[in-house]
Write a protein that holds these residues in place. Structure first.
Motif, PDB file in Angstrom:
ATOM      1  N   ASN A   2      45.636 126.191  31.187  1.00  0.00           N
ATOM      2  CA  ASN A   2      46.015 126.350  32.577  1.00  0.00           C
ATOM      3  C   ASN A   2      44.860 126.034  33.518  1.00  0.00           C
ATOM      4  OD1 ASN A   2      44.708 128.557  31.560  1.00  0.00           O
ATOM      5  ND2 ASN A   2      46.176 130.080  32.315  1.00  0.00           N
ATOM      6  N   THR A  60      56.313 128.334  17.095  1.00  0.00           N
ATOM      7  CA  THR A  60      55.394 127.423  17.781  1.00  0.00           C
ATOM      8  C   THR A  60      54.635 126.444  16.893  1.00  0.00           C
ATOM      9  OG1 THR A  60      53.490 128.933  17.625  1.00  0.00           O
ATOM     10  CG2 THR A  60      54.991 129.246  19.493  1.00  0.00           C
ATOM     11  N   THR A 191      58.038 131.957  24.349  1.00  0.00           N
ATOM     12  CA  THR A 191      56.984 130.953  24.242  1.00  0.00           C
ATOM     13  C   THR A 191      56.163 130.832  25.520  1.00  0.00           C
ATOM     14  OG1 THR A 191      58.543 129.196  24.850  1.00  0.00           O
ATOM     15  CG2 THR A 191      58.234 129.638  22.490  1.00  0.00           C
ATOM     16  N   SER A 192      56.129 131.896  26.309  1.00  0.00           N
ATOM     17  CA  SER A 192      55.201 131.922  27.433  1.00  0.00           C
ATOM     18  C   SER A 192      53.785 131.995  26.875  1.00  0.00           C
ATOM     19  CB  SER A 192      55.465 133.138  28.314  1.00  0.00           C
ATOM     20  OG  SER A 192      55.159 134.337  27.612  1.00  0.00           O
ATOM     21  N   ARG A 193      52.805 131.680  27.686  1.00  0.00           N
ATOM     22  CA  ARG A 193      51.426 131.728  27.186  1.00  0.00           C
ATOM     23  C   ARG A 193      51.055 133.138  26.725  1.00  0.00           C
ATOM     24  NH1 ARG A 193      47.976 127.593  27.466  1.00  0.00           N
ATOM     25  NH2 ARG A 193      46.200 129.025  27.438  1.00  0.00           N
ATOM     26  N   ILE A 196      52.805 133.806  23.276  1.00  0.00           N
ATOM     27  CA  ILE A 196      52.136 133.074  22.202  1.00  0.00           C
ATOM     28  C   ILE A 196      50.807 133.739  21.858  1.00  0.00           C
ATOM     29  CG2 ILE A 196      51.053 130.873  21.573  1.00  0.00           C
ATOM     30  CD1 ILE A 196      53.193 129.508  23.335  1.00  0.00           C
ATOM     31  N   TRP A 214      46.400 127.824  20.595  1.00  0.00           N
ATOM     32  CA  TRP A 214      47.128 128.455  21.701  1.00  0.00           C
ATOM     33  C   TRP A 214      47.606 127.395  22.696  1.00  0.00           C
ATOM     34  CZ3 TRP A 214      44.537 131.939  25.953  1.00  0.00           C
ATOM     35  CH2 TRP A 214      45.509 132.588  26.701  1.00  0.00           C
ATOM     36  N   ASP A 215      46.696 126.514  23.084  1.00  0.00           N
ATOM     37  CA  ASP A 215      47.042 125.465  24.036  1.00  0.00           C
ATOM     38  C   ASP A 215      48.145 124.547  23.499  1.00  0.00           C
ATOM     39  OD1 ASP A 215      45.116 126.409  25.792  1.00  0.00           O
ATOM     40  OD2 ASP A 215      43.584 124.984  25.149  1.00  0.00           O
ATOM     41  N   TYR A 218      51.648 126.110  23.233  1.00  0.00           N
ATOM     42  CA  TYR A 218      52.376 126.147  24.513  1.00  0.00           C
ATOM     43  C   TYR A 218      52.997 124.787  24.822  1.00  0.00           C
ATOM     44  CZ  TYR A 218      53.537 126.627  29.401  1.00  0.00           C
ATOM     45  OH  TYR A 218      54.237 126.634  30.577  1.00  0.00           O
ATOM     46  N   THR A 221      56.038 123.872  22.472  1.00  0.00           N
ATOM     47  CA  THR A 221      57.258 124.664  22.667  1.00  0.00           C
ATOM     48  C   THR A 221      57.917 124.394  24.007  1.00  0.00           C
ATOM     49  OG1 THR A 221      55.883 126.503  23.454  1.00  0.00           O
ATOM     50  CG2 THR A 221      56.581 126.549  21.145  1.00  0.00           C
ATOM     51  N   HIS A 222      57.302 123.565  24.831  1.00  0.00           N
ATOM     52  CA  HIS A 222      57.895 123.213  26.117  1.00  0.00           C
ATOM     53  C   HIS A 222      58.233 121.729  26.135  1.00  0.00           C
ATOM     54  CE1 HIS A 222      56.268 127.150  26.932  1.00  0.00           C
ATOM     55  NE2 HIS A 222      57.060 127.203  27.983  1.00  0.00           N
TER      56      HIS A 222
END
Length: 316
Positions: A2, A60, A191-193, A196, A214-215, A218, A221-222
């Protein structure tokens, strides 16, 4: 992620973050019984058996989960990894995601490797995908030289030793998850940050999890169709009722490794294979992905397992 600008792409009028490949190396897309599958490869020394790496199954996953191993072995031996159906850069269409589909994807990857290299492959899988790899090896034993299982499912809880086979699918749950009114919204929440991050901490058993995973989790999954395969997982359709029997039937050399932290430490039925001459075991002071935390220790143990097979084949 982000903190940086994320490239966008538009599909059917909807905007999604652009998904880069999870691994360096060359990507090849193949088509077969499992649909379109993305395979990543890097060259290595000749005369050494190729290595196939297979990521886990959850909400994920992608081939990013094997990145430390892929990067380590690239240049040392031919190394391959795939995105299983419904994940990463592979086909994510709305279809039945099943044990057979995942097993067929492994067969397709091995066939592609076989077009490039002679001989059987060494294959390593994570978590639930260990069940698919075991099944693939039983279906086509000559395709595999050795098998490696990191944090395998199937050794936990009530024994999954139903000789009739089948899966643990719950039709009512699958139907509930796919109700249009909330299907998208629920997956977005899962699957929001922050969600996750919560699950990664449980996987690693620590606050110190891999930032890159992690990055990428995200981003992957989007994407269009990202919820279909995970919902099959959550509904139980990717868990085999005979998983423990699969492991017990294996005659290949098998290396099993796992950690001691986090939510994935129940291996109570490991005792059913521990006395077998073809099985070797290592336990690491890590979470479920020891190759992210102790790469040198993991690769040293794995190389030690492979060494007699390499020597017998005349390799290094």
């Amino acid at each position: 992620m982000n903190e940086i600008a994320i490239e966008k792409s538009t599909v059917e009028g909807k905007t999604y973050p652009k998904l880069p490949n999870p691994l360096s190396g060359h990507r090849t897309d193949i088509n077969g019984a499992a649909g379109r599958i993305a395979i990543y490869s890097a060259g290595g020394a000749e005369g050494v058996a190729p290595l196939l790496l297979i990521h886990s199954i959850n909400a994920t996953p992608s081939a990013y989960e094997v990145k430390p191993l892929f990067d380590h072995y690239a240049g040392k031996r031919p190394v391959y990894a795939l995105d299983l159906p419904g994940f990463g850069q592979s086909d994510r269409s709305d279809r039945a995601y099943s044990v057979k589909l995942m097993t067929d994807a492994i067969h397709a990857a091995v066939e592609e490797i076989g077009r490039r290299h002679a001989g059987a492959v060494d294959a390593l899988a994570l978590s639930l995908s260990c069940e698919f790899l075991a099944r693939a090896a039983l279906e086509r034993p000559a395709s595999f030289r050795t098998l490696a299982f990191i944090s395998p499912t199937g050794f936990e809880g009530v024994p999954r030793d139903d000789a009739r086979g089948g899966n643990r699918g719950m039709p009512w749950l699958r139907a509930a998850l796919n109700v249009p009114l909330w299907s998208h919204g629920l997956f977005n929440a899962l699957t929001s940050r922050s969600s996750i991050k919560f699950f990664l901490k449980k996987t690693f058993g620590s606050q110190d999890f891999d930032q890159g995973m992690w990055d990428y989790a995200y981003l992957t999954t989007h994407q269009p169709g990202a919820r279909y395969a995970p919902y099959a997982f959550v509904s139980g359709y990717l868990f085999s009722k005979d998983a423990l029997l699969l492991y017990k039937r294996l005659t290949h050399p098998v290396w099993m490794a796992h950690g001691v932290r986090g939510d994935f430490v129940d291996y109570r039925h490991e005792t059913q294979v521990q006395g077998r001459a073809n099985w070797r075991f290592n336990v690491f002071p890590t979470g479920a992905f020891p190759h992210f935390e102790r790469l040198d220790a993991v690769t040293s143990a794995y190389d030690g397992f492979l060494k007699p097979h390499d020597e017998a084949a005349g390799g290094n």
